[in-house]
Design an enzyme around this catalytic site. Sequence first.
Site, PDB file in Angstrom:
ATOM      1  N   ASP A  27       0.812  -1.209   0.000  1.00 55.73           N
ATOM      2  CA  ASP A  27       0.000   0.000   0.000  1.00 55.73           C
ATOM      3  C   ASP A  27       0.851   1.266   0.000  1.00 55.73           C
ATOM      4  O   ASP A  27       2.061   1.219   0.225  1.00 55.73           O
ATOM      5  CB  ASP A  27      -0.958   0.000   1.203  1.00 55.73           C
ATOM      6  CG  ASP A  27      -0.293  -0.492   2.494  1.00 55.73           C
ATOM      7  OD1 ASP A  27       0.949  -0.521   2.550  1.00 55.73           O
ATOM      8  OD2 ASP A  27      -1.015  -0.842   3.428  1.00 55.73           O
ATOM      9  N   ASN A  77      -7.258  -3.293  14.296  1.00 55.06           N
ATOM     10  CA  ASN A  77      -8.653  -3.622  13.958  1.00 55.06           C
ATOM     11  C   ASN A  77      -8.732  -4.790  12.979  1.00 55.06           C
ATOM     12  O   ASN A  77      -9.784  -5.078  12.436  1.00 55.06           O
ATOM     13  CB  ASN A  77      -9.354  -2.385  13.386  1.00 55.06           C
ATOM     14  CG  ASN A  77      -8.668  -1.868  12.120  1.00 55.06           C
ATOM     15  OD1 ASN A  77      -7.758  -2.503  11.600  1.00 55.06           O
ATOM     16  ND2 ASN A  77      -9.109  -0.714  11.637  1.00 55.06           N
ATOM     17  N   HIS A 117      -7.007  -4.969  10.138  1.00 48.94           N
ATOM     18  CA  HIS A 117      -6.759  -4.643   8.734  1.00 48.94           C
ATOM     19  C   HIS A 117      -5.493  -5.326   8.225  1.00 48.94           C
ATOM     20  O   HIS A 117      -4.547  -5.560   8.972  1.00 48.94           O
ATOM     21  CB  HIS A 117      -6.781  -3.126   8.475  1.00 48.94           C
ATOM     22  CG  HIS A 117      -5.602  -2.354   8.973  1.00 48.94           C
ATOM     23  ND1 HIS A 117      -5.731  -1.104   9.546  1.00 48.94           N
ATOM     24  CD2 HIS A 117      -4.272  -2.606   8.973  1.00 48.94           C
ATOM     25  CE1 HIS A 117      -4.536  -0.653   9.859  1.00 48.94           C
ATOM     26  NE2 HIS A 117      -3.636  -1.539   9.523  1.00 48.94           N
ATOM     27  N   GLU A 162      -9.688  -2.155   5.552  1.00 46.19           N
ATOM     28  CA  GLU A 162     -10.237  -1.911   6.880  1.00 46.19           C
ATOM     29  C   GLU A 162     -11.507  -2.744   7.083  1.00 46.19           C
ATOM     30  O   GLU A 162     -12.105  -3.213   6.116  1.00 46.19           O
ATOM     31  CB  GLU A 162     -10.597  -0.422   7.009  1.00 46.19           C
ATOM     32  CG  GLU A 162      -9.434   0.526   6.744  1.00 46.19           C
ATOM     33  CD  GLU A 162      -8.539   0.730   7.953  1.00 46.19           C
ATOM     34  OE1 GLU A 162      -8.593  -0.067   8.907  1.00 46.19           O
ATOM     35  OE2 GLU A 162      -7.758   1.703   7.922  1.00 46.19           O
TER      36      GLU A 162
HETATM   37  C1  F6R Z   1       1.650  -1.649   6.103  1.00 46.07           C
HETATM   38  C2  F6R Z   1       0.312  -2.186   6.211  1.00 46.07           C
HETATM   39  C3  F6R Z   1      -0.431  -2.248   7.492  1.00 46.07           C
HETATM   40  C4  F6R Z   1       0.415  -2.659   8.690  1.00 46.07           C
HETATM   41  C5  F6R Z   1      -0.425  -2.686   9.972  1.00 46.07           C
HETATM   42  C6  F6R Z   1       0.417  -3.004  11.181  1.00 46.07           C
HETATM   43  O1  F6R Z   1       2.111  -1.685   4.765  1.00 46.07           O
HETATM   44  O2  F6R Z   1      -0.201  -2.544   5.208  1.00 46.07           O
HETATM   45  O3  F6R Z   1      -1.508  -3.140   7.331  1.00 46.07           O
HETATM   46  O4  F6R Z   1       0.964  -3.919   8.449  1.00 46.07           O
HETATM   47  O5  F6R Z   1      -1.030  -1.442  10.149  1.00 46.07           O
HETATM   48  O6  F6R Z   1       1.308  -1.955  11.403  1.00 46.07           O
HETATM   49  P1  F6R Z   1       2.408  -1.998  12.553  1.00 46.07           P
HETATM   50  O7  F6R Z   1       3.399  -3.036  12.138  1.00 46.07           O
HETATM   51  O8  F6R Z   1       3.009  -0.616  12.559  1.00 46.07           O
HETATM   52  O9  F6R Z   1       1.711  -2.353  13.808  1.00 46.07           O
END
Ligand code: F6R
Length: 231
Positions: A56, A125, A127, A132
């Site tokens: 992303d 959450n 995701h 989401e």
């Molecule tokens: C990042 C992504 C997100 C993260 C998720 C966890 O490219 O796609 O889905 O993997 O938000 O983030 P952290 O590792 O910062 O807890």
Amino acid sequence: MSRAAADVIASRIKEDPRCVLGLATGSTPIGLYAELVNDCNAGEISFGEVSTYNLDEYRGLAGDHEQSYRHFMQKHLFDLVDVDPAATHVPDGANDDAEAACWDYEQSIFEAGGIDLQLLGLGHNGHIGFNEPSDEFPVNTHLVKLHERTIEANSRLFDHIDEVPREAYTMGVGTIMHAAEILVVASGSDKAQIVYDAFFGPVTPQVPASILQLHPNVTVIVDEEAGALCV
Ligand code: F6R
């Protein structure tokens, strides 16, 4: 956790030096990328023929913006290993034409022959990428409006919460599920509940990561804190 996860990726690169990796940003994989950089510097693996696709990117941030995911990847991995810059792909946050940006990305993955190994972190959450909680699983790469909780979580990296982009381009759940193999990493007690819900709860688009229960080849690597509810 980082070493164990790096071993999965390093083994894949050794088995198939031309593999296509799906990569993630966020705090969780930083240690894992550092391990891969060490492996590469030690001559144990080479990214010379590897190609990569990130999950992303914020819409509205060009790749040279300090908070762009492209910048994150350059800093933590791409600039530190022998990967061919042209073989590294991140959705084009600077392309305002959402339809074109998403279609081009999806096509590029298809033309590369699909993703061999997709790395994922878990949002609080549930995701994955920026998919989401919702009433349905979005299939292809698409434009998303970020949830308040995600904006809040990501604001730690910006000077002010108002600077956090409100939109992003993300691989869809279908794009992710088409990867031949998936590697999920999670660490810290704040991830314990979502690790449990994602892998032991019902499969529902309200917890996007729960769909991974239906994928035939998923490895989940957690530290003790994140795995605390699963024992
Ligand atoms: C990042 C992504 C997100 C993260 C998720 C966890 O490219 O796609 O889905 O993997 O938000 O983030 P952290 O590792 O910062 O807890």
